[in-house]
Design a protein around this motif. Sequence first.
Motif, PDB file in Angstrom:
ATOM      1  N   LEU A 276       0.801  -1.056   0.385  1.00 24.42           N
ATOM      2  CA  LEU A 276      -0.030   0.271  -0.219  1.00 24.42           C
ATOM      3  C   LEU A 276       0.747   1.258   0.246  1.00 24.42           C
ATOM      4  O   LEU A 276       0.522   2.118  -0.673  1.00 24.42           O
ATOM      5  CB  LEU A 276      -0.989  -0.029   0.912  1.00 24.42           C
ATOM      6  CG  LEU A 276      -2.002   1.153   1.435  1.00 24.42           C
ATOM      7  CD1 LEU A 276      -3.159   0.431   1.564  1.00 24.42           C
ATOM      8  CD2 LEU A 276      -1.810   2.245   2.615  1.00 24.42           C
TER       9      LEU A 276
ATOM     10  N   ALA B  49       2.079   1.847  -3.090  1.00 24.49           N
ATOM     11  CA  ALA B  49       0.820   1.668  -4.558  1.00 24.49           C
ATOM     12  C   ALA B  49       0.526   3.947  -3.702  1.00 24.49           C
ATOM     13  O   ALA B  49       0.447   4.346  -5.044  1.00 24.49           O
ATOM     14  CB  ALA B  49       0.272   1.244  -4.050  1.00 24.49           C
TER      15      ALA B  49
ATOM     16  N   TYR C 211      -1.338 -10.822  -4.878  1.00 27.34           N
ATOM     17  CA  TYR C 211      -0.576 -10.503  -3.677  1.00 27.34           C
ATOM     18  C   TYR C 211       0.720 -10.418  -3.890  1.00 27.34           C
ATOM     19  O   TYR C 211       1.491 -11.200  -3.621  1.00 27.34           O
ATOM     20  CB  TYR C 211      -0.594 -11.111  -2.540  1.00 27.34           C
ATOM     21  CG  TYR C 211      -1.707 -10.046  -2.084  1.00 27.34           C
ATOM     22  CD1 TYR C 211      -2.900  -9.562  -2.508  1.00 27.34           C
ATOM     23  CD2 TYR C 211      -2.451 -11.211  -0.559  1.00 27.34           C
ATOM     24  CE1 TYR C 211      -4.015  -8.757  -1.983  1.00 27.34           C
ATOM     25  CE2 TYR C 211      -3.589 -10.499   0.135  1.00 27.34           C
ATOM     26  CZ  TYR C 211      -4.183  -9.354  -0.675  1.00 27.34           C
ATOM     27  OH  TYR C 211      -5.260  -9.227  -0.275  1.00 27.34           O
TER      28      TYR C 211
ATOM     29  N   ALA D  15      -4.519 -18.531  -8.838  1.00 30.58           N
ATOM     30  CA  ALA D  15      -5.014 -17.978 -10.444  1.00 30.58           C
ATOM     31  C   ALA D  15      -6.042 -17.550 -10.509  1.00 30.58           C
ATOM     32  O   ALA D  15      -6.802 -17.488 -10.844  1.00 30.58           O
ATOM     33  CB  ALA D  15      -4.546 -19.266 -10.559  1.00 30.58           C
TER      34      ALA D  15
ATOM     35  N   ASP E 253      -6.763 -16.779 -14.059  1.00 29.01           N
ATOM     36  CA  ASP E 253      -5.534 -15.938 -14.455  1.00 29.01           C
ATOM     37  C   ASP E 253      -5.288 -16.964 -15.895  1.00 29.01           C
ATOM     38  O   ASP E 253      -4.087 -17.016 -16.612  1.00 29.01           O
ATOM     39  CB  ASP E 253      -5.267 -16.344 -13.330  1.00 29.01           C
ATOM     40  CG  ASP E 253      -4.888 -15.658 -12.464  1.00 29.01           C
ATOM     41  OD1 ASP E 253      -5.590 -15.285 -12.615  1.00 29.01           O
ATOM     42  OD2 ASP E 253      -4.330 -15.638 -11.798  1.00 29.01           O
TER      43      ASP E 253
ATOM     44  N   LEU F  35      -7.655  -6.132  -4.394  1.00 27.91           N
ATOM     45  CA  LEU F  35      -5.829  -5.609  -4.391  1.00 27.91           C
ATOM     46  C   LEU F  35      -5.447  -5.544  -3.313  1.00 27.91           C
ATOM     47  O   LEU F  35      -4.429  -5.531  -2.929  1.00 27.91           O
ATOM     48  CB  LEU F  35      -5.535  -5.072  -5.344  1.00 27.91           C
ATOM     49  CG  LEU F  35      -5.887  -5.185  -7.218  1.00 27.91           C
ATOM     50  CD1 LEU F  35      -5.498  -3.894  -7.693  1.00 27.91           C
ATOM     51  CD2 LEU F  35      -5.164  -5.718  -7.735  1.00 27.91           C
ATOM     52  N   GLY F  36      -6.162  -5.640  -2.243  1.00 26.10           N
ATOM     53  CA  GLY F  36      -5.942  -5.505  -1.061  1.00 26.10           C
ATOM     54  C   GLY F  36      -5.140  -4.231  -0.567  1.00 26.10           C
ATOM     55  O   GLY F  36      -4.543  -4.420   0.804  1.00 26.10           O
ATOM     56  N   LEU F  37      -5.575  -2.834  -1.415  1.00 28.89           N
ATOM     57  CA  LEU F  37      -5.313  -1.629  -1.105  1.00 28.89           C
ATOM     58  C   LEU F  37      -6.908  -0.869  -0.672  1.00 28.89           C
ATOM     59  O   LEU F  37      -7.257  -0.009  -0.766  1.00 28.89           O
ATOM     60  CB  LEU F  37      -5.070  -0.661  -1.593  1.00 28.89           C
ATOM     61  CG  LEU F  37      -3.247  -2.067  -2.635  1.00 28.89           C
ATOM     62  CD1 LEU F  37      -3.066  -1.196  -4.346  1.00 28.89           C
ATOM     63  CD2 LEU F  37      -2.241  -2.008  -1.850  1.00 28.89           C
TER      64      LEU F  37
ATOM     65  N   ARG G  67      -3.791  -2.352 -10.467  1.00 32.03           N
ATOM     66  CA  ARG G  67      -1.871  -2.838 -10.867  1.00 32.03           C
ATOM     67  C   ARG G  67      -2.067  -3.420 -12.291  1.00 32.03           C
ATOM     68  O   ARG G  67      -2.330  -3.402 -13.177  1.00 32.03           O
ATOM     69  CB  ARG G  67      -2.949  -4.672  -9.992  1.00 32.03           C
ATOM     70  CG  ARG G  67      -1.426  -5.650 -10.504  1.00 32.03           C
ATOM     71  CD  ARG G  67      -1.332  -6.720  -9.965  1.00 32.03           C
ATOM     72  NE  ARG G  67      -0.005  -7.822 -10.131  1.00 32.03           N
ATOM     73  CZ  ARG G  67      -0.505  -8.625 -10.102  1.00 32.03           C
ATOM     74  NH1 ARG G  67      -1.847  -9.296  -9.160  1.00 32.03           N
ATOM     75  NH2 ARG G  67       0.556  -9.510 -10.226  1.00 32.03           N
TER      76      ARG G  67
ATOM     77  N   ASP H 268       3.920  -6.159 -11.086  1.00 30.96           N
ATOM     78  CA  ASP H 268       3.541  -5.830 -10.537  1.00 30.96           C
ATOM     79  C   ASP H 268       3.843  -4.618  -9.934  1.00 30.96           C
ATOM     80  O   ASP H 268       4.524  -4.559  -8.687  1.00 30.96           O
ATOM     81  CB  ASP H 268       4.918  -6.864  -9.507  1.00 30.96           C
ATOM     82  CG  ASP H 268       4.968  -8.308 -10.284  1.00 30.96           C
ATOM     83  OD1 ASP H 268       4.023  -8.954 -10.765  1.00 30.96           O
ATOM     84  OD2 ASP H 268       5.897  -8.820 -10.312  1.00 30.96           O
TER      85      ASP H 268
ATOM     86  N   VAL I 227       1.514  -1.695  -7.843  1.00 33.98           N
ATOM     87  CA  VAL I 227       0.362  -1.156  -7.810  1.00 33.98           C
ATOM     88  C   VAL I 227       0.678   0.257  -7.625  1.00 33.98           C
ATOM     89  O   VAL I 227       0.932   0.616  -7.187  1.00 33.98           O
ATOM     90  CB  VAL I 227      -0.677  -2.306  -6.749  1.00 33.98           C
ATOM     91  CG1 VAL I 227      -0.780  -3.519  -7.306  1.00 33.98           C
ATOM     92  CG2 VAL I 227       1.348  -1.800  -5.601  1.00 33.98           C
ATOM     93  N   HIS I 228      -0.715   0.737  -7.630  1.00 29.50           N
ATOM     94  CA  HIS I 228      -1.214   2.221  -7.973  1.00 29.50           C
ATOM     95  C   HIS I 228      -2.745   2.858  -6.943  1.00 29.50           C
ATOM     96  O   HIS I 228      -3.572   1.771  -7.438  1.00 29.50           O
ATOM     97  CB  HIS I 228      -0.990   2.579  -8.999  1.00 29.50           C
ATOM     98  CG  HIS I 228      -0.340   2.332  -9.935  1.00 29.50           C
ATOM     99  ND1 HIS I 228       1.251   3.593 -10.274  1.00 29.50           N
ATOM    100  CD2 HIS I 228      -0.094   1.467 -11.011  1.00 29.50           C
ATOM    101  CE1 HIS I 228       1.907   2.687 -10.620  1.00 29.50           C
ATOM    102  NE2 HIS I 228       1.560   1.406 -10.991  1.00 29.50           N
ATOM    103  N   ALA I 229      -2.443   3.339  -6.486  1.00 31.57           N
ATOM    104  CA  ALA I 229      -3.360   3.758  -4.943  1.00 31.57           C
ATOM    105  C   ALA I 229      -3.881   5.164  -5.077  1.00 31.57           C
ATOM    106  O   ALA I 229      -3.332   5.891  -5.589  1.00 31.57           O
ATOM    107  CB  ALA I 229      -3.257   3.002  -3.664  1.00 31.57           C
TER     108      ALA I 229
END
Lengths: 504, 141
Positions: free
Chosen positions: A11, A14, A209, A238, B63, B110-112, B120, B123, B125-127
């Motif tokens: 985070l 990001a 992740y 996946a 995927d 994405l867990g953000l 994303r 690899d 990531v952007h928030a």
Amino acid sequence: MIVARISDDALAKACGADAVAAAFAAAGCSVERVSSWGMHWLEPLVEISGVGFGPAVPADVAAILSGSSDKCIGAIADHPFISSQQRLTFARAGKTRPLSLEDYAATGGWAGLNRARSMTPAALVEEVTRSGLRGRGGAGFPAGIKWQTVRNAVGTRKYVVCNADEGDSGTFADRMVMEGDPFQLVEGMAIAAHAVGAERGYIYVRSEYPHAIAKLDAAIALAAQIISPFLVEVRVGAGAYVCGEETSLLNSIEGKRGEVRAKPPLPALEGLFGCPTAVNNVLTLAAIPHILSEGGASLYDSLGIDRSKGTMPIQLAGNIKHGGLYETAFGITLRELIDDIGGGTASGRPVKAVQVGGPLGAYIHPDQFGLPFDYEAYAAADALIGHGGIVVFDDTADMGNMARFAMQFCAAESCGKCTPCRIGSIRGVELIDRIRSASPAATDGVTALPQMHNAPKQPRSREADLQLLEDLCETMKFGSLCALGGFTPYPVMSALKHWPEDFA
Amino acid sequence: MSDTGRLDDIIAAHAGRDGPLLPILIDVQHAFGCVDAGSEARIAHALNLSRAEVHGVVSFYHDFTAQSDPRPVVELCRAEACQSRGVEALVEAAEAAAGSRVKIKTVYCLGLCSAGPAARVGDNVHARLDQAALVDLVQSA
């Protein structure tokens, strides 16, 4: 030399932490990449001698170093968001370099494993049971009892599997453990392996992740000697949400379609490759090293309320001003979490609804904000704690649309094995569309045929459609094999109950 | 080296593991941009599975794709937490910026979630994306 500590959590990255770190390095500072404190609205957060500055951009470097920055938040440890927490699982958050064995050992790392290995497996399981730790993945099953079942099961091989398929929107605590304190998870798994008699473990991480996967791979390589003879391996998913369900996850590791298995047999008796398997969530396993340290179990048991013991890493997400990770003992109310700690919505508008527990959790109306954070209290209110994620919505949210999204999400992610989930979710989307469009269902050609004696000849009324939606939810709730189909009715029915005007 | 040679190398690298199919498919998708019918057949043969079994697994997971897509991909999170922070209002502009050159792929989380809208690319990531930042991201993908 000035040491600038900046998180390398996904985070923070990001939000531009890498550029800030490079700017501090260019200004002649020594940069340490540490885990995140969990104050996400302040990321990238820069810590210099315990004092924090955030959210920082590269242009702030000169002002921060000269002491004239207006982004100073004072001593980080004294910030109310941090000082009001009770951090056990996240005790190291913000304080250590994630892949430093030195930092880990200096902050009490491996003490739990060393003590656990001096105990008999039976005594170890007894201690975990006594701590009152319940599975943090959502179901809240007592961890000690699950381990006891695996320990007593007959099998030549046994496994420990860590469920790190954190697919719920609004949750990121697993990711923060894996990226910020990976050794703690590895230690927890090694303790679990000693307790149940397993020689191998798997961590199943979702493919969304990449940073967590890289950190875990590195941490496992570094800790291999310490946890030996126990072997751990990371397996990557996946992109299937349903693989967060434990039996589906096991099928996925085995190289099969991620379809849910019927229970029984429980995975504890017949799990991975047919062998007894302890499947635990990241947060459950990460709580173990603390519990196994001297006096940890009784401290854990003394926290929380009723049958919800210990602390819960709560994730404040969505439209909230002060989002991030808030670990505290069970019993805290939503009002405290959202108004006092979270500071209300990020948009400044009134809170309309809060979804607790991910896409399968109920939408909670502000009238219910007095509800204490407790497994049983939520269950009694037709809601669930799930993985502890809280997503806040302001008054611009269209709850009818959110109910439709819940059904649509279930349809997209259903594994297809059971009918209520696979077909019910699609019918649910259609039904909600029809209710919201206020145009009655057209009778199709088949229902008009004279042979169809029992088919209604009149279009269904809106009331009948609402009743049908309720029946459908009932069928999904009680007829689905797993929580995906079984819990999708929670967001749908709660939205319908509290915001019927959004279905007009 | 030929594609068959690369495929065989991937299979050989994982063949000794318990449950080798998913790691193989992930590497094949990464190396070739897809898992096509030919690869499915070769993997099936190597692992002593039927082609139907392998195809069943390939088609189950989001995927894996049957055909490669040369376009760069921007994965945009449209789950609840990002919706509550207004991602839906950005979709149209992102699609317009993408045109036929970039693929906008919807992902769920994405867990953000405390700093959405999030996306994303590879690899990275952007928030905290607003319309301008997302359009920039799409254009530079």
